[in-house]
Design an enzyme around this catalytic site. Structure first.
Site, PDB file in Angstrom:
ATOM      1  N   HIS A   1       0.833  -1.209   0.000  1.00 55.81           N
ATOM      2  CA  HIS A   1       0.000   0.000   0.000  1.00 55.81           C
ATOM      3  C   HIS A   1       0.864   1.254   0.000  1.00 55.81           C
ATOM      4  O   HIS A   1       1.947   1.280   0.599  1.00 55.81           O
ATOM      5  CB  HIS A   1      -0.901   0.013   1.238  1.00 55.81           C
ATOM      6  CG  HIS A   1      -1.804  -1.178   1.346  1.00 55.81           C
ATOM      7  ND1 HIS A   1      -1.415  -2.345   1.972  1.00 55.81           N
ATOM      8  CD2 HIS A   1      -3.059  -1.403   0.879  1.00 55.81           C
ATOM      9  CE1 HIS A   1      -2.410  -3.230   1.902  1.00 55.81           C
ATOM     10  NE2 HIS A   1      -3.409  -2.690   1.234  1.00 55.81           N
ATOM     11  N   HIS A   2       0.375   2.304  -0.659  1.00 58.36           N
ATOM     12  CA  HIS A   2       1.106   3.570  -0.694  1.00 58.36           C
ATOM     13  C   HIS A   2       1.314   4.120   0.716  1.00 58.36           C
ATOM     14  O   HIS A   2       0.380   4.145   1.521  1.00 58.36           O
ATOM     15  CB  HIS A   2       0.300   4.575  -1.541  1.00 58.36           C
ATOM     16  CG  HIS A   2       0.884   5.943  -1.539  1.00 58.36           C
ATOM     17  ND1 HIS A   2       0.141   7.085  -1.331  1.00 58.36           N
ATOM     18  CD2 HIS A   2       2.165   6.354  -1.721  1.00 58.36           C
ATOM     19  CE1 HIS A   2       0.947   8.140  -1.394  1.00 58.36           C
ATOM     20  NE2 HIS A   2       2.166   7.730  -1.627  1.00 58.36           N
ATOM     21  N   GLY A   3       2.532   4.603   0.995  1.00 53.91           N
ATOM     22  CA  GLY A   3       2.828   5.206   2.293  1.00 53.91           C
ATOM     23  C   GLY A   3       2.320   6.637   2.362  1.00 53.91           C
ATOM     24  O   GLY A   3       3.098   7.586   2.467  1.00 53.91           O
ATOM     25  N   ASP A   4       1.001   6.784   2.331  1.00 52.88           N
ATOM     26  CA  ASP A   4       0.404   8.122   2.168  1.00 52.88           C
ATOM     27  C   ASP A   4       0.644   9.068   3.345  1.00 52.88           C
ATOM     28  O   ASP A   4       0.919  10.254   3.140  1.00 52.88           O
ATOM     29  CB  ASP A   4      -1.102   8.014   1.861  1.00 52.88           C
ATOM     30  CG  ASP A   4      -1.878   7.241   2.936  1.00 52.88           C
ATOM     31  OD1 ASP A   4      -1.256   6.498   3.716  1.00 52.88           O
ATOM     32  OD2 ASP A   4      -3.114   7.387   2.975  1.00 52.88           O
TER      33      ASP A   4
ATOM     34  N   THR B   1      -3.986   6.447  -3.500  1.00 56.46           N
ATOM     35  CA  THR B   1      -3.048   7.531  -3.848  1.00 56.46           C
ATOM     36  C   THR B   1      -1.700   6.907  -4.241  1.00 56.46           C
ATOM     37  O   THR B   1      -1.593   5.706  -4.388  1.00 56.46           O
ATOM     38  CB  THR B   1      -2.840   8.471  -2.644  1.00 56.46           C
ATOM     39  OG1 THR B   1      -2.487   7.666  -1.506  1.00 56.46           O
ATOM     40  CG2 THR B   1      -4.094   9.267  -2.341  1.00 56.46           C
TER      41      THR B   1
END
Ligand code: ZN
Length: 374
Positions: free
Chosen positions: A170-173, A201
């Site tokens: 998962h994106h490290g938003d 994102t």
């Protein structure tokens, strides 16, 4: 140089709930497998029992009113307005001790920061850390407190230049957002594309703003990306950027939900590919703060983070999982008794299609980001 492993049995006191995909017992499995391989008795190993962070540490990033809400939620009972802060049934449940749990996770990351920044050693591994989705006043994606951000902020206060590499599916938003406008932290996130996975994102065109333009790097992958395509793209982007940026310290989020048999994401990495990535990260990082992250097949988590710790200590592990571990966790019904498991074969037409898409993304990053960093 010394390496620190940070852990406490206290983690096992907390539980997201019987149906939640994040099972805290995976940390115990990882710790026990590492111990069974004899990797906590090495001459350069220092075992550091996790200690809680204090509230002031949290306030370096999080809003006071959010912290107050987490403290109220610590009793494990539903509270009014919880949903305004991302808390409630679903991803971020209210459970008994959730604030204490968050203090422990963050404390471990700060102990890793202190160990490496003080020069006591060159590598520290906090397997409980890496909760990269938490926002300043909202829980998100199983994360309440953003320990990577709080750790990096401490390094910045010490005058260190930091590169953050995030290999979770998962994106490290939350981390990207915290450092979107600064050139003091280079954030690089490799993940499954936001088109097909939470948090939606992490597209290549998110490159930072103002002084931070060029210092947020996103390498999104299509579903079913395999070891070879992933490693190819990693080599194209990550080593050149780290070489040019010259960080004092590298912080990594080592999520293992990228594996083909992870129940939450759709990438097709294997432990063989993961091992190569982590070896490359070690070569790039003379001072390294390693954090855990996602991973919802709990045996994968134990195996992968055992391999990480072995790499940090420059040890090549054999494939037979120690009997003592298998006996201790006999009730888990562990079928695959080899550390790395089988290799898998994937559809070559999907891999070819994926390669074209990944090449475009890599080209975009080279055109937009490289001129700003080199
Ligand atoms: Zn994840």
């Amino acid at each position: 140089m010394k390496k620190a492993f940070i852990y406490t049995e206290e983690y096992s006191n907390y539980d997201y709930g019987p149906t939640h995909p994040l099972r805290i017992i995976r940390l115990k499995l990882a710790y026990e497998l590492i111990k069974a391989y004899g990797l906590l008795n090495l001459p350069d190993t220092q075992f550091i029992p996790t200690q809680k962070a204090n509230e002031e540490d949290l306030l370096s990033f999080h809003e006071k009113d959010y912290i107050e809400v987490l403290k109220r939620a610590n009793l494990g009972k539903q509270i009014s307005d919880a949903y305004l802060y991302g808390l409630g049934p679903g991803d971020n449940p209210i459970f008994l001790g959730l604030f204490d749990w968050s203090l422990l996770v963050t404390g471990g990351t700060l102990q890793a920061v202190d160990f490496v920044a003080s020069g006591n050693g060159n590598i520290a591994f906090n397997i409980a850390g890496g909760l990269h989705h938490a926002h300043s006043s909202r829980a998100s994606g199983f994360c309440y407190i953003n320990d990577p951000v709080i750790g990096i902020l401490k390094l910045i206060r010490m005058g260190r230049k930091v590169a953050y590499i995030d290999i979770d599916a998962h994106h490290g938003d939350g981390v990207q957002k915290a450092f979107y406008q600064t050139d003091q932290v280079l954030t690089i996130s490799l993940h499954q594309s936001g088109y097909s996975l939470f948090p939606g994102t992490g597209f290549e065109y998110e490159i930072g703003e103002g002084k931070g333009e060029g210092y947020s790097v996103n390498l999104p992958f299509p579903p079913h990306t395999d070891d070879e395509n992933y490693l190819w793209a990693f080599e194209q982007i990550v080593p050149p950027l780290i070489d040019a940026f010259k960080p004092d310290i590298v912080v990594t989020q080592l999520g293992v939900d990228t594996f083909y048999n992870d129940p939450l994401a759709n990438l097709d990495l294997t432990i063989y590919g993961f091992e190569k990535i982590v070896k490359r990260i070690k070569e790039l990082s003379s001072k390294w703060i390693a954090l855990g992250g996602g991973g919802y097949n709990i045996l994968n988590v134990a195996k992968a983070w055992t391999i990480c710790w072995a790499i940090m200590n420059e040890i090549e592990l054999g494939d037979d999982i120690p009997k003592s571990f298998l006996e201790k966790f006999a009730n888990f019904g562990i079928q695959d008794k080899s550390l790395r498991g089988e290799r898998i074969s994937l559809s070559s037409s999907i891999l070819k299609e994926n390669r074209k898409e990944i090449e475009k993304t890599v080209e975009y990053i080279k055109n937009k980001i490289f001129p700003k960093i080199f």
